[in-house]
Scaffold this motif. Structure first.
Motif, PDB file in Angstrom:
ATOM      1  N   ILE A   9       0.835  -1.201   0.000  1.00  0.00           N
ATOM      2  CA  ILE A   9       0.000   0.000   0.000  1.00  0.00           C
ATOM      3  C   ILE A   9       0.866   1.245   0.000  1.00  0.00           C
ATOM      4  O   ILE A   9       2.047   1.195   0.347  1.00  0.00           O
ATOM      5  CB  ILE A   9      -0.960   0.037   1.217  1.00  0.00           C
ATOM      6  N   ILE A  10       0.266   2.345  -0.390  1.00  0.00           N
ATOM      7  CA  ILE A  10       0.923   3.646  -0.347  1.00  0.00           C
ATOM      8  C   ILE A  10       0.599   4.275   1.002  1.00  0.00           C
ATOM      9  O   ILE A  10      -0.573   4.436   1.355  1.00  0.00           O
ATOM     10  CB  ILE A  10       0.442   4.528  -1.507  1.00  0.00           C
ATOM     11  N   PRO A  57     -11.375  11.376  -4.640  1.00  0.00           N
ATOM     12  CA  PRO A  57     -10.069  11.813  -4.148  1.00  0.00           C
ATOM     13  C   PRO A  57      -8.998  11.860  -5.239  1.00  0.00           C
ATOM     14  O   PRO A  57      -7.946  12.445  -5.049  1.00  0.00           O
ATOM     15  CB  PRO A  57      -9.730  10.778  -3.067  1.00  0.00           C
ATOM     16  N   LEU A  58      -9.289  11.237  -6.367  1.00  0.00           N
ATOM     17  CA  LEU A  58      -8.446  11.365  -7.550  1.00  0.00           C
ATOM     18  C   LEU A  58      -9.363  11.690  -8.718  1.00  0.00           C
ATOM     19  O   LEU A  58     -10.243  10.901  -9.059  1.00  0.00           O
ATOM     20  CB  LEU A  58      -7.669  10.075  -7.816  1.00  0.00           C
ATOM     21  N   GLY A  78      -3.235   4.398   1.901  1.00  0.00           N
ATOM     22  CA  GLY A  78      -3.700   3.023   2.043  1.00  0.00           C
ATOM     23  C   GLY A  78      -4.079   2.365   0.730  1.00  0.00           C
ATOM     24  O   GLY A  78      -4.325   1.151   0.699  1.00  0.00           O
ATOM     25  N   ILE A  79      -4.129   3.134  -0.367  1.00  0.00           N
ATOM     26  CA  ILE A  79      -4.436   2.545  -1.666  1.00  0.00           C
ATOM     27  C   ILE A  79      -3.210   1.763  -2.144  1.00  0.00           C
ATOM     28  O   ILE A  79      -2.066   2.103  -1.848  1.00  0.00           O
ATOM     29  CB  ILE A  79      -4.813   3.641  -2.694  1.00  0.00           C
ATOM     30  N   SER A  80      -3.430   0.695  -2.886  1.00  0.00           N
ATOM     31  CA  SER A  80      -2.306  -0.065  -3.424  1.00  0.00           C
ATOM     32  C   SER A  80      -1.764   0.641  -4.670  1.00  0.00           C
ATOM     33  O   SER A  80      -2.514   1.340  -5.372  1.00  0.00           O
ATOM     34  CB  SER A  80      -2.737  -1.484  -3.785  1.00  0.00           C
ATOM     35  N   PRO A  81      -0.481   0.494  -4.966  1.00  0.00           N
ATOM     36  CA  PRO A  81       0.072   1.110  -6.181  1.00  0.00           C
ATOM     37  C   PRO A  81      -0.668   0.686  -7.440  1.00  0.00           C
ATOM     38  O   PRO A  81      -0.901   1.506  -8.338  1.00  0.00           O
ATOM     39  CB  PRO A  81       1.525   0.627  -6.186  1.00  0.00           C
ATOM     40  N   THR A 160     -11.635  -3.415  -7.837  1.00  0.00           N
ATOM     41  CA  THR A 160     -11.788  -4.116  -6.558  1.00  0.00           C
ATOM     42  C   THR A 160     -11.770  -3.106  -5.414  1.00  0.00           C
ATOM     43  O   THR A 160     -12.544  -3.193  -4.462  1.00  0.00           O
ATOM     44  CB  THR A 160     -10.659  -5.152  -6.374  1.00  0.00           C
ATOM     45  N   TYR A 161     -10.886  -2.123  -5.532  1.00  0.00           N
ATOM     46  CA  TYR A 161     -10.754  -1.072  -4.509  1.00  0.00           C
ATOM     47  C   TYR A 161     -12.005  -0.202  -4.435  1.00  0.00           C
ATOM     48  O   TYR A 161     -12.397   0.235  -3.345  1.00  0.00           O
ATOM     49  CB  TYR A 161      -9.531  -0.221  -4.861  1.00  0.00           C
ATOM     50  N   ARG A 162     -12.648   0.021  -5.592  1.00  0.00           N
ATOM     51  CA  ARG A 162     -13.750   0.981  -5.656  1.00  0.00           C
ATOM     52  C   ARG A 162     -15.129   0.355  -5.447  1.00  0.00           C
ATOM     53  O   ARG A 162     -16.117   1.074  -5.306  1.00  0.00           O
ATOM     54  CB  ARG A 162     -13.730   1.686  -7.012  1.00  0.00           C
TER      55      ARG A 162
END
Length: 261
Positions: A9-10, A57-58, A78-81, A160-162
């Motif tokens: 994660i970032i 956020p982006l 916390g988002i993955s690259p 998957t994140y969204r």
């Protein structure tokens, strides 16, 4: 849930800035923007009171040939690259579609309005539906661009994140369900996120992603699940060569199922 192979994660703004610069450079090396366009990154270290309620956020803005990528650092920790890469790829691919506006264009008054005899607030509702359908179609084309670039894994991580419907969304759906026109707007809006997910599954890249999407949206009725699947089928036939025709067919389907039966 979709099986995730990379748990990195970032965790710092500097990492976010570094990965962002790398992914922008990689995208632009494959899909060149017009030389007159300037691409800049605007980092927002704190919550911004001027941020639109509808802006993630982006997100990107384009003004006077300046493409600005907005990063709200707090929300992106916390988002993955890979999810970040998929998100940036989608935003940049959508902006790339604007390079050829004549290809992705339709005329509401000439192509949609004649299909339904309505005016006033009803017409405005139809405009909302069609605007959501158009965005969903553009999202599908953008996802196809990202896949053809070889970044399907990043796309998988991004969606998957969204995929996270809110409690409010679920409650709204139950409240809207008896009212077919409002429900139509809800489903057309939902198609914006569903279309790329369905494309990823349809191409065999990650069939489990569609299953995960449906599990997260178990509140949607079987009838409306079939509705979304049919919208995807109509949108995926040949959206690049037949953009306006595809949009018209999608609206005809919405009309037949929920507006005039």
């Amino acid at each position: 849930m979709v099986k995730v192979l990379d748990n990195s994660i970032i965790s710092t703004p500097s990492e976010l800035a570094r990965f962002t610069a790398r992914y922008i450079e990689q995208f632009c090396s494959r899909m060149a923007f017009p030389s007159a366009w300037e691409i800049i990154v605007h980092r927002h270290p704190k919550d911004d009171i001027d941020r639109s309620l509808f802006a993630g956020p982006l997100h990107t803005t384009l003004e006077n040939q300046r493409l600005t990528i907005h990063l709200y650092e707090k929300d992106l920790m916390g988002i993955s690259p890979l999810a970040l890469q998929g998100w940036l790829n989608m935003e940049l691919a959508l902006r790339h579609l604007q390079v050829e506006p004549s290809v992705y264009r339709f005329n509401f008054d000439k192509e949609i309005h004649p299909l339904i005899n309505i005016s006033g607030s009803g017409l405005q509702m139809v405009r909302h539906m069609v605007a959501h359908l158009e965005t969903g179609l553009r999202n599908l084309i953008a996802a196809q661009i990202v896949i053809e670039m070889g970044n399907s894994k990043a796309l998988l991580y991004y969606y998957t994140y969204r995929i996270s419907p809110s409690i409010e969304e679920k409650e709204n759906y139950r409240r809207f369900y008896p009212h077919q026109w409002i429900r139509a707007i809800f489903l057309c809006r939902k198609n914006k996120r569903f279309a790329p997910v369905a494309l990823i599954a349809d191409k065999g890249i990650a069939v489990e992603l569609a299953s995960y999407w449906w599990n997260c949206h178990a509140y949607i009725s079987s009838e409306d699940k079939r509705f979304l699947k049919r919208l995807f089928y109509l949108s995926s036939q040949n959206p690049v060569k037949h953009f306006s025709e595809t949009l018209v067919e999608m609206f005809k389907f919405v009309k037949s199922q929920l507006l005039i039966r």
